[in-house]
Design a protein around this motif. Structure first.
Motif, PDB file in Angstrom:
ATOM      1  N   LEU A 226      62.415  -5.475   6.542  1.00 13.95           N
ATOM      2  CA  LEU A 226      63.022  -4.759   5.420  1.00 13.95           C
ATOM      3  C   LEU A 226      64.241  -3.941   5.852  1.00 13.95           C
TER       4      LEU A 226
ATOM      5  N   ALA B 264      67.451  -5.324   4.595  1.00 15.71           N
ATOM      6  CA  ALA B 264      67.540  -5.713   3.182  1.00 15.71           C
ATOM      7  C   ALA B 264      68.775  -5.109   2.521  1.00 15.71           C
TER       8      ALA B 264
ATOM      9  N   VAL C 215      66.083  -4.076  -2.703  1.00 12.44           N
ATOM     10  CA  VAL C 215      64.619  -4.147  -2.769  1.00 12.44           C
ATOM     11  C   VAL C 215      64.165  -3.660  -4.141  1.00 12.44           C
TER      12      VAL C 215
ATOM     13  N   LYS D 215      70.271 -10.414   0.802  1.00 12.90           N
ATOM     14  CA  LYS D 215      68.956 -10.186   1.421  1.00 12.90           C
ATOM     15  C   LYS D 215      68.130  -9.334   0.468  1.00 12.90           C
TER      16      LYS D 215
ATOM     17  N   TYR E 219      64.374  -8.385  -1.580  1.00 10.79           N
ATOM     18  CA  TYR E 219      62.898  -8.386  -1.564  1.00 10.79           C
ATOM     19  C   TYR E 219      62.359  -7.872  -2.897  1.00 10.79           C
TER      20      TYR E 219
ATOM     21  N   LEU F  49      63.499 -16.350  -3.053  1.00  9.59           N
ATOM     22  CA  LEU F  49      63.270 -15.362  -1.990  1.00  9.59           C
ATOM     23  C   LEU F  49      62.115 -15.698  -1.040  1.00  9.59           C
TER      24      LEU F  49
ATOM     25  N   SER G  88      64.535 -12.408   3.253  1.00  7.62           N
ATOM     26  CA  SER G  88      64.218 -12.158   1.849  1.00  7.62           C
ATOM     27  C   SER G  88      62.729 -12.362   1.685  1.00  7.62           C
ATOM     28  N   GLY G  89      62.202 -12.029   0.508  1.00  9.54           N
ATOM     29  CA  GLY G  89      60.788 -12.329   0.313  1.00  9.54           C
ATOM     30  C   GLY G  89      60.150 -11.572  -0.815  1.00  9.54           C
ATOM     31  N   TYR G  90      58.883 -11.921  -1.044  1.00 13.75           N
ATOM     32  CA  TYR G  90      58.018 -11.177  -1.953  1.00 13.75           C
ATOM     33  C   TYR G  90      56.862 -10.636  -1.130  1.00 13.75           C
TER      34      TYR G  90
END
Ligand SMILES: Nc1nc2c(c(=O)[nH]1)N[C@H]1C(S)=C(S)[C@@H](COP(=O)(O)OP(=O)(O)OC[C@H]3O[C@@H](n4cnc5c(=O)[nH]c(N)nc54)[C@H](O)[C@@H]3O)O[C@H]1N2
Ligand SMILES: Nc1nc2c(c(=O)[nH]1)N[C@H]1C(S)=C(S)[C@@H](COP(=O)(O)OP(=O)(O)OC[C@H]3O[C@@H](n4cnc5c(=O)[nH]c(N)nc54)[C@H](O)[C@@H]3O)O[C@H]1N2
Ligand code: SF4
Ligand SMILES: [Mo]
Length: 689
Positions: A159, A162, A165, A284, A286, A315, A321-323
């Motif tokens: 993170l 990032a 977010v 980037k 999240y 993501l 990136s992401g969940y």
């Protein structure tokens, strides 16, 4: 003087600390670690004072009648009594007449042995735990989308880089303060009906605050998906290569243009557009969710809606990136993997799966057909206690349900209807106070064990001091009861290392595979994230980079639609009460209300109210009010909160008795996760004279 490297007793960030014991005193110092980077919150700093709390339990106590005081007894008397009563109740009413309630605060070893104890020593299907109240909706949505449930499928340190977010229903500035150290470089979009401490933090970095009416996140997430599509932010290549089901999900989101969502959520359409633009920019990016979106009668679908948005933006499974779902309790992650959940066996296996039953029964040395099937979920279990066909005895390890369960009036009646309530705790919690037998157990710094933090990383907690004389560990208690119930002693080891060795074997080959979590490597501080198979690489810090965990390797959109909360406001109950946390207190408060420094800062129940709303109710700042729902009322002091929606009030659930927020809450359950609707109750505010 001895210094012990360990981790905090409280939340899932599991900040690293060094405990130094010297002449009966234990001092805490923060320790460098990737999640907390040498930081601790106030709860961590003060955690050692509970080791020497004057009302520490050190002697088992029991009463033989259903009422009256408990008397101190020796351990043999207490365990003989409990085992005898359990055997008697089982003989008379059947194995399911005995129930067990566990906790995401327990170590992996305890969670594992508790599940085995229920299924093998008691033969009961009736075991569930407080994690049902905590992360079960995100777990269900994660399994549905990705084929696996690990809170963060990446290390927290990812993170740091990032750009954007989105935090939906998570107030990390109070619930995991050191996490802010990883969010300072990002623009934050905070979704919360309140201007929380996290919103204030976000504003300092040019972030956004979207304040939906509680229980309307699903509509908001659908509208943001709508804007992602109409704004061209959808990653079509990613959709084609890595996902299924977008078209179905879009069929629902297509109807949620921002102005329509504004009418339902109260979030200005312009703010939704600003958020959609930020999300599209990234790169980037999240999406993180917390309890604010989960603790609803539609929590699973709401989390799915946020995951759908993350998938549409491409993501999950992309580096940078992401969940992720922010796990709550110290072992919230590990606690839901090793078999204390009603439908689950170790290694995150399903208790209904014949192959899983064979494997685990083989490790346990019992015939698979003797293992019970799935039991009731936490609230359903509590609601059945003492009723027709329901359990008549309950054993509680690591939860204070008399404060933290929804609709406390109803739960109190059920607890009173039991033939036998046994509580293992180190303090006289409000639940212990109702028990027939209380077993005094060791605390976090007095025993060894492993936990799995919010990143799926397995950690060692170490014994820094011996427990006070007379106190046993939870593992000792389970061992002692199992033997008295006729089990071979070696089947229920009391040594954490022996339990962990067995856990590794039981989890081998399951989704949460710990077989390769080598204790020596753990002790050396190696970062071991599950799945960690015996013959594989050293754990998996990042999931999904190549494939999702469904058999075909693809992620799935969920076709979800918005619906109203279970309970509506009306003229008699015109406001929505939502509940949550403050920095200084932990959960039911059993621990933190006993720590002087924390109790002095936040000594009593309060309710946050918008000043206009308070004025309409004739309530001054600091006045006492009675908050009343269709189920009950609670007394709290009014705190003016200009940054709160005028249709909403907020109460922390850390207080007991007349000030318990859960006297109000609605036990309407999510159909999939069976999570209660802690975050929406219709209430009114009455003046107290
Ligand atoms: N200080 C402290 N820290 C803790 C804990 C604790 O008790 N105290 N407990 C730990 C545990 S077990 C957990 S689960 C985590 C929980 O951590 P969080 O999820 O951050 O905690 P909550 O305060 O329950 O809820 C977060 C926010 O959701 C908001 N909210 C309420 N209703 C809604 C809604 O309908 N939609 C949206 N979007 N938001 C809503 C609340 O205003 C609140 O600010 O914290 C962990 N850390
Ligand atoms: N209204 C409302 N209610 C909520 C929530 C909400 O947001 N709003 N959040 C829900 C959530 S997310 C959660 S996680 C639950 C948490 O609520 P609870 O399950 O009540 O959690 P704790 O207060 O941590 O209770 C832990 C108890 O076990 C003891 N204990 C701690 N460690 C151990 C151990 O290792 N062994 C034993 N034997 N005992 C131990 C402690 O002293 C304490 O009495 O509350 C839920 N209830
Ligand atoms: S953030 Fe959580 S783990 Fe860290 S010190 Fe505070 S309570 Fe402990
Ligand atoms: Mo939780």
């Amino acid at each position: 003087m001895t210094a012990t490297a360990t981790h905090c007793p409280y939340c899932a960030l599991q900040c690293a600390m060094t405990l130094t014991a010297s002449g009966g005193e234990v001092t805490v110092a923060p320790r460098e670690f990737p999640t907390n980077r040498g930081g601790l919150c106030q709860k961590g700093w003060t955690s050692a004072s509970l080791l020497t709390t004057p009302d520490r339990l050190t002697t088992p106590t029991l009463r033989t009648g259903r009422t009256g005081p408990r008397h101190p007894v020796g351990w043999d008397t207490a365990l003989d009594h409990v085992a005898g009563r359990l055997a008697g109740i089982r003989a008379r009413y059947g194995a399911d007449a005995v129930a067990v309630f566990g906790s995401g605060g327990l170590t992996n070893e305890k969670s594992y042995l508790l599940g085995k104890f229920a299924r093998v020593a008691l033969g009961t299907s009736q075991i569930d735990y407080n994690g049902r109240f905590c992360m079960s909706s995100a777990a269900a949505a994660g399994n549905r989308a990705f084929g696996i449930d690990r809170g963060l499928p990446f290390p927290v340190t990812d993170l740091d880089d990032a750009d954007v977010v989105l935090l939906a229903g998570a107030n990390v500035a109070e619930t995991m303060p050191p996490l802010l150290g990883h969010l300072g470089g990002a623009r934050l979009i905070v979704v919360d009906p309140r201007e929380s401490a996290t919103v204030e933090f976000a504003r300092r970095n040019g972030g956004l605050h979207l304040a939906p009416r509680p229980g309307t996140d699903l509509a908001l997430a659908l509208a943001l998906l709508h804007l992602a599509v109409t704004g061209g932010a959808v990653d079509r290549d990613y959709l084609a290569a890595r996902t299924d089901g977008f078209a179905e999900a879009w069929r629902h989101a297509a109807g949620w243009w921002p102005e329509r969502a504004e009418r339902v959520t109260g979030v200005p359409a312009a703010d939704m557009r600003a958020a959609a633009e930020l999300l599209a920019g990234g790169p980037k990016t999240y999406v993180l969710t917390g309890r604010g979106v989960e603790q609803h009668a539609k929590g699973t679908d709401t989390v799915s809606a946020w995951i759908n948005l993350a998938l549409a933006l491409g993501l999950p499974g992309r580096r940078g990136s992401g969940y992720g779902c922010l796990t709550g309790q110290g072992n919230g992650q590990g606690g839901r993997e090793h078999g204390q959940k009603a439908d689950q066996l170790p290694g995150y296996r399903s208790i209904a799966d014949p192959a899983a039953r064979e494997h685990v029964a083989g490790v346990w040395g019992v015939p698979a057909e003797e293992l019970p099937g799935p039991g009731r979920s936490a609230f359903e279990l509590l609601d059945a206690l003492g009723g027709p066909g329901g359990p008549r005895a309950l054993l509680v390890f690591g939860s204070n349900i008399a404060v933290s369960a929804p609709d406390l009036g109803r739960v109190a009646d059920r607890l009173a209807a039991l033939d036998l309530l046994v509580v293992a705790d180190f303090v006289e919690s409000e639940t212990a106070a109702l028990a027939d037998v209380v077993l005094p157990v060791a605390q976090w710094a007095e025993e060894d064990g492993t936990l799995t933090n919010l990143e799926g990383r397995v950690l060692s907690r170490r014994r820094a001091v011996p427990p006070p004389p007379g106190v046993r560990t939870d593992l000792d208690v389970l061992h002692g009861l199992a033997v008295r119930l006729g089990q071979p002693a070696e089947r229920f080891p009391a040594e954490p290392a022996a339990v962990f060795a067995e856990l590794r074997a039981a989890s081998a080959g399951g989704p949460a595979d710990y077989a390769g979590v080598d204790p020596d490597r753990l002790a050396a501080g190696e970062a071991l994230h599950w799945p960690c198979p015996a013959d594989g690489p050293a754990g998996t810090p990042r999931l999904f980079l190549d494939r999702f965990a469904h058999a075909d390797g693809r992620a799935r959109f969920a076709p979800v639609e918005h619906r109203a909360p279970a309970e509506a406001t009306d003229d008699d109950y015109p406001l929505i009460a939502t509940t949550g946390r403050v920095l200084q207190h932990y959960q039911s408060g059993a621990q933190t209300r006993r720590i002087a420094e924390l109790a002095e800062e936040v000594p009593e129940p309060f309710v946050e109210v918008h000043p206009d709303t308070a004025a309409r109710c004739g309530l001054a700042d600091g006045a006492l009010t009675r908050v009343v729902s269709r189920r009950g009322g609670t007394t709290a002091r009014v705190r003016y909160r200009p940054g709160l929606r005028a249709d909403t009030v907020f109460l922390p659930f850390h207080f007991a008795g007349q000030g318990a927020a859960n006297r109000l809450t609605n036990p309407a359950l999510d159909p999939t996760s069976r999570m209660p609707e802690f975050k929406v109750s219709a209430v009114r505010l009455e003046r107290v004279t």
